[in-house]
Design a protein around this motif. Structure first.
Motif, PDB file in Angstrom:
ATOM      1  N   ARG A   9       0.853  -1.186   0.000  1.00 58.96           N
ATOM      2  CA  ARG A   9       0.000   0.000   0.000  1.00 58.96           C
ATOM      3  C   ARG A   9       0.888   1.235   0.000  1.00 58.96           C
ATOM      4  O   ARG A   9       1.790   1.355   0.829  1.00 58.96           O
ATOM      5  N   VAL A  10       0.590   2.148  -0.919  1.00 62.10           N
ATOM      6  CA  VAL A  10       1.369   3.370  -1.067  1.00 62.10           C
ATOM      7  C   VAL A  10       0.439   4.569  -0.973  1.00 62.10           C
ATOM      8  O   VAL A  10      -0.621   4.586  -1.603  1.00 62.10           O
ATOM      9  N   LEU A  30       0.214  -3.474  -6.723  1.00 60.34           N
ATOM     10  CA  LEU A  30       0.515  -2.287  -5.926  1.00 60.34           C
ATOM     11  C   LEU A  30      -0.758  -1.466  -5.748  1.00 60.34           C
ATOM     12  O   LEU A  30      -1.447  -1.155  -6.712  1.00 60.34           O
ATOM     13  N   VAL A  33      -2.254   2.027  -4.795  1.00 58.15           N
ATOM     14  CA  VAL A  33      -1.832   3.417  -4.689  1.00 58.15           C
ATOM     15  C   VAL A  33      -3.038   4.282  -4.327  1.00 58.15           C
ATOM     16  O   VAL A  33      -4.059   4.244  -5.005  1.00 58.15           O
ATOM     17  N   PHE A  72       1.100   2.733   5.910  1.00 53.49           N
ATOM     18  CA  PHE A  72       1.344   2.462   4.494  1.00 53.49           C
ATOM     19  C   PHE A  72       2.745   1.893   4.340  1.00 53.49           C
ATOM     20  O   PHE A  72       3.658   2.281   5.061  1.00 53.49           O
ATOM     21  N   ASP A  73       2.906   0.995   3.375  1.00 53.61           N
ATOM     22  CA  ASP A  73       4.219   0.409   3.129  1.00 53.61           C
ATOM     23  C   ASP A  73       5.207   1.445   2.610  1.00 53.61           C
ATOM     24  O   ASP A  73       6.407   1.321   2.834  1.00 53.61           O
ATOM     25  N   ALA A  74       4.688   2.465   1.922  1.00 59.21           N
ATOM     26  CA  ALA A  74       5.526   3.561   1.436  1.00 59.21           C
ATOM     27  C   ALA A  74       4.672   4.822   1.335  1.00 59.21           C
ATOM     28  O   ALA A  74       3.470   4.743   1.073  1.00 59.21           O
ATOM     29  N   VAL A  91       4.916   8.608  -0.590  1.00 54.50           N
ATOM     30  CA  VAL A  91       5.603   9.450  -1.574  1.00 54.50           C
ATOM     31  C   VAL A  91       5.065  10.870  -1.402  1.00 54.50           C
ATOM     32  O   VAL A  91       3.854  11.080  -1.476  1.00 54.50           O
ATOM     33  N   ARG A 139       9.823   5.011   5.755  1.00 55.29           N
ATOM     34  CA  ARG A 139       9.287   4.499   4.489  1.00 55.29           C
ATOM     35  C   ARG A 139       8.782   5.641   3.609  1.00 55.29           C
ATOM     36  O   ARG A 139       7.945   5.446   2.750  1.00 55.29           O
ATOM     37  N   THR A 140       9.317   6.827   3.843  1.00 59.12           N
ATOM     38  CA  THR A 140       8.908   8.012   3.100  1.00 59.12           C
ATOM     39  C   THR A 140       9.976   8.390   2.085  1.00 59.12           C
ATOM     40  O   THR A 140      11.162   8.357   2.392  1.00 59.12           O
ATOM     41  N   VAL A 162       9.944   2.973  -4.759  1.00 58.12           N
ATOM     42  CA  VAL A 162       8.813   2.674  -3.875  1.00 58.12           C
ATOM     43  C   VAL A 162       8.847   1.203  -3.457  1.00 58.12           C
ATOM     44  O   VAL A 162       8.598   0.879  -2.292  1.00 58.12           O
ATOM     45  N   GLY A 176       9.152   0.127   0.251  1.00 60.25           N
ATOM     46  CA  GLY A 176       7.977  -0.610   0.716  1.00 60.25           C
ATOM     47  C   GLY A 176       8.294  -1.999   1.228  1.00 60.25           C
ATOM     48  O   GLY A 176       7.621  -2.508   2.122  1.00 60.25           O
TER      49      GLY A 176
END
Length: 145
Positions: free
Chosen positions: A23-24, A46, A48, A66-68, A70, A97-98, A135, A139
């Protein structure tokens, strides 16, 4: 020409290790970057999501992991430093994870922030494959970007 995204390989590095898609959360004023990432990452599952309001994103991050994450710079209505500080205060692992996308490296404040925060970043316009790879690394927990 768009290349197929390169996924990490091995029994403990693929998406199967998570049992669910990554999850992003993309924090940006438009949905452009989120759309690019979704297009490139959709074959991998993925997931998003986009937050156009940074303050709304902070509220979400208080409730969800969230896994990542952005963050497209500059952010409206809040400085990048203040936004990242709020993420750090919520969860250190989430902050780790940012990643950032910078539109203007000529801006002294942006350069100073990116240098000081020590998180990986790409410049706009970002190559979709490079963004996807970054990502995925973040992630999946690869902290050696």
């Amino acid at each position: 020409m768009l290349r197929e995204p390169g996924l990490p390989t091995g029994p403990d590095l693929g998406l199967e290790a998570y049992g669910i898609p990554l999850r992003v959360l993309v924090i940006e004023a438009s949905a452009y970057t989120a759309g690019l990432l979704q297009d490139v990452g959709s074959p991998t599952g993925l997931s998003v999501e986009v937050a156009r309001d940074p303050r709304g994103a902070v509220r979400r991050l208080r409730q969800e992991f969230f896994d990542a994450v952005v963050i497209d710079l500059p952010t409206p209505h809040i400085t990048a430093q203040d936004l990242f500080s709020e993420i750090v205060a919520i969860n250190l692992e989430q902050a780790a994870r940012t990643v950032f996308l910078a539109s203007d490296l000529g801006d002294t404040a942006t350069r100073k922030f990116l240098t000081g925060v020590g998180r990986p970043f790409l410049t706009q316009p970002a190559d979709p494959i490079e963004l996807f790879d970054l990502v995925m690394r973040v992630g999946l927990g690869d902290q050696e970007e």
